[in-house]
Design an enzyme around this catalytic site. Structure first.
Site, PDB file in Angstrom:
ATOM      1  N   SER A  42       0.861  -1.180   0.224  1.00 52.81           N
ATOM      2  CA  SER A  42      -0.140  -0.159  -0.032  1.00 52.81           C
ATOM      3  C   SER A  42       0.756   1.265   0.148  1.00 52.81           C
ATOM      4  O   SER A  42       1.615   1.268  -0.922  1.00 52.81           O
ATOM      5  CB  SER A  42      -1.068   0.032   1.116  1.00 52.81           C
ATOM      6  OG  SER A  42      -1.907   1.151   1.331  1.00 52.81           O
ATOM      7  N   THR A  43       0.861   2.007   1.011  1.00 55.80           N
ATOM      8  CA  THR A  43       1.757   3.139   1.113  1.00 55.80           C
ATOM      9  C   THR A  43       3.215   3.228   0.827  1.00 55.80           C
ATOM     10  O   THR A  43       3.693   2.305   1.595  1.00 55.80           O
ATOM     11  CB  THR A  43       1.276   3.935   2.266  1.00 55.80           C
ATOM     12  OG1 THR A  43       0.045   4.335   2.649  1.00 55.80           O
ATOM     13  CG2 THR A  43       2.120   5.349   2.329  1.00 55.80           C
TER      14      THR A  43
ATOM     15  N   HIS B 190      -2.714  -1.305  -3.158  1.00 57.82           N
ATOM     16  CA  HIS B 190      -3.931  -0.360  -2.798  1.00 57.82           C
ATOM     17  C   HIS B 190      -3.968   0.830  -3.765  1.00 57.82           C
ATOM     18  O   HIS B 190      -3.102   1.713  -3.576  1.00 57.82           O
ATOM     19  CB  HIS B 190      -4.002   0.293  -1.495  1.00 57.82           C
ATOM     20  CG  HIS B 190      -4.363  -1.153  -0.412  1.00 57.82           C
ATOM     21  ND1 HIS B 190      -3.931  -0.890   0.899  1.00 57.82           N
ATOM     22  CD2 HIS B 190      -4.708  -2.168  -0.633  1.00 57.82           C
ATOM     23  CE1 HIS B 190      -4.240  -2.079   1.590  1.00 57.82           C
ATOM     24  NE2 HIS B 190      -4.742  -2.838   0.647  1.00 57.82           N
TER      25      HIS B 190
ATOM     26  N   MET C 106      -0.183   1.011   4.974  1.00 56.67           N
ATOM     27  CA  MET C 106      -0.989   1.576   6.399  1.00 56.67           C
ATOM     28  C   MET C 106      -1.916   0.328   6.531  1.00 56.67           C
ATOM     29  O   MET C 106      -2.487  -0.628   5.774  1.00 56.67           O
ATOM     30  CB  MET C 106      -2.021   2.682   5.940  1.00 56.67           C
ATOM     31  CG  MET C 106      -1.047   3.817   5.929  1.00 56.67           C
ATOM     32  SD  MET C 106      -2.196   5.395   5.077  1.00 56.67           S
ATOM     33  CE  MET C 106      -3.753   5.087   6.043  1.00 56.67           C
TER      34      MET C 106
ATOM     35  N   ASP D 251      -4.256  -4.851   6.209  1.00 56.11           N
ATOM     36  CA  ASP D 251      -4.623  -5.810   5.073  1.00 56.11           C
ATOM     37  C   ASP D 251      -3.462  -6.654   4.707  1.00 56.11           C
ATOM     38  O   ASP D 251      -2.149  -6.382   4.470  1.00 56.11           O
ATOM     39  CB  ASP D 251      -4.736  -4.867   3.924  1.00 56.11           C
ATOM     40  CG  ASP D 251      -5.594  -5.738   2.827  1.00 56.11           C
ATOM     41  OD1 ASP D 251      -6.241  -6.843   2.828  1.00 56.11           O
ATOM     42  OD2 ASP D 251      -5.347  -5.309   1.401  1.00 56.11           O
TER      43      ASP D 251
END
Length: 373
Positions: free
Chosen positions: A186-187, A213, A306, A309
């Site tokens: 993600s991030t 994401h 973040m 998940d």
């Protein structure tokens, strides 16, 4: 610090952030040139930086802002368009930590609220990460210049947390040689994916499945960047296509990507099932399906991001005998997703990004074991 040429957006974003008890806007600016004049005095931990501005745009200002404030995390803000996606991806390669996609109109209540929630969550996570890193570097100055240890000949080692945070425990690698590599991020993920896969993807004789994401439009551009970085065919997954070795499949924005068995083949399915962990695509559905189809010959890597998940999906993988690796806190933009699996005791190893590739190769190229499904 909020940098945007729209007074309306600057005002909205500032009010939203200041309304949070743990966040404070220290300065605002209408363009990149003004931001450069203010940033050293303001000393922000996070900068919300618009892409398109007069006098100096965000892309031009980005590298200069990173030079002026050591350790600052920059969150790019752009429109959800092909052009906006391409510029945001360029910003990530130049050192931006993440991006936000602006709603097309401030009159769309649901879109504005979703933007507000994403803004607050990302600003908070990036600020906390910047604060932890700054605290660590002040307490141990030598760490700032220490290079990661060479991993080529070393065994998969037990992890250590850069900041001395939550304890992690490790488990043995699965007994079966991996037949698939599934990656969740993600991030900070787009940069990490290219850094990780660039040197090794062409040498891995397994399919690579990626859930990052990202919204639609962005994931297609991400796949193009990965293809250029690796020299391996990479594209958004298509519903019903057969999974092949030496190919990279990226979950398309707004769809979960899962694996199904069809006769002797393994195929990809795209679903519009509800978001999980507030995300679609989400990592957990991919990992649960991979565990069900590939069993113990599954290798999972959880990269920077973040939230949590990937935690439940990684648990499903370890329950069938698969192997999970995670990026360490030191090299992660945000140690949420990898930290969740590491502190849950699901990982064989937690490693710096620069060492994960060696670990992946060693596992994938290890001796084939009897009973591979």
């Amino acid at each position: 610090m909020v940098v945007d040429d729209s007074a309306v957006i600057r005002g909205l974003v500032s009010r939203w952030l200041d309304a949070e008890p743990d966040l404070k806007v220290v300065s605002t600016a209408p363009n990149g040139a003004q931001a450069l004049r203010l940033v050293a005095k303001a000393e922000p931990e996070v900068i919300i930086l618009d892409v398109e501005m007069p006098e100096m745009d965000g892309i031009t200002a980005l590298p200069e802002l990173l030079k002026l404030v050591r350790g600052v995390r920059v969150l790019m803000s752009s429109t959800l368009t092909q052009s906006g996606a391409e510029i945001s991806m360029k910003a990530l390669t130049l050192g931006a930590a993440d991006y936000l996609t602006k709603p097309s109109s401030t009159r769309e209540a649901n879109a504005v609220e979703a933007f507000r929630q994403e803004l607050v969550a990302k600003a908070r996570a990036l600020g906390e990460a910047a604060r932890r890193r700054s605290s660590f570097l002040r307490s141990t100055p030598a760490a700032a210049s220490s290079a990661p240890a060479a991993a080529a000949a070393a065994p998969l080692r037990k992890p250590s947390s850069l900041y001395g945070g939550a304890a992690v425990t490790t488990r043995p690698a699965g007994a079966l040689r991996p037949q698939v590599l599934a990656i969740g991020s993600s991030t900070g993920g787009p940069q990490a994916l290219s850094t990780l896969l660039g040197p090794i993807a062409a040498r891995l004789d397994v399919p690579i499945l990626i859930t990052q994401h990202m919204p639609a439009t962005f994931t297609a551009i991400l796949a193009e960047h990965i293809a250029k970085a690796t020299g391996v065919a990479a594209a958004e997954a298509k519903d019903g296509e057969t999974i092949q070795s030496r190919r990279i499949y990226v979950a398309p924005g707004n769809h979960h990507m899962i694996v199904e068995r069809q006769g002797t083949s393994r195929i990809l399915r795209l679903t519009s099932d509800p978001p999980e962990n507030f995300c679609r695509p989400a990592v957990d559905p991919m990992l649960r399906s991979v565990a069900g189809v590939y069993g113990g010959s599954t290798l999972v890597v959880i990269l920077t991001g973040m939230g949590q998940d990937g935690l439940q999906g990684s648990r499903a993988v370890t329950e069938v005998g698969g192997t999970v690796l995670a990026q360490d806190e030191a090299s992660s933009v945000v140690w949420g997703m990898p930290g969740a699996v590491a502190t849950a005791g699901l990982c064989t190893s937690v490693l710096p990004l620069g060492e994960l590739g060696t670990a992946i190769e060693r596992l994938v190229k290890g001796p084939a074991m009897a009973g591979v499904r």
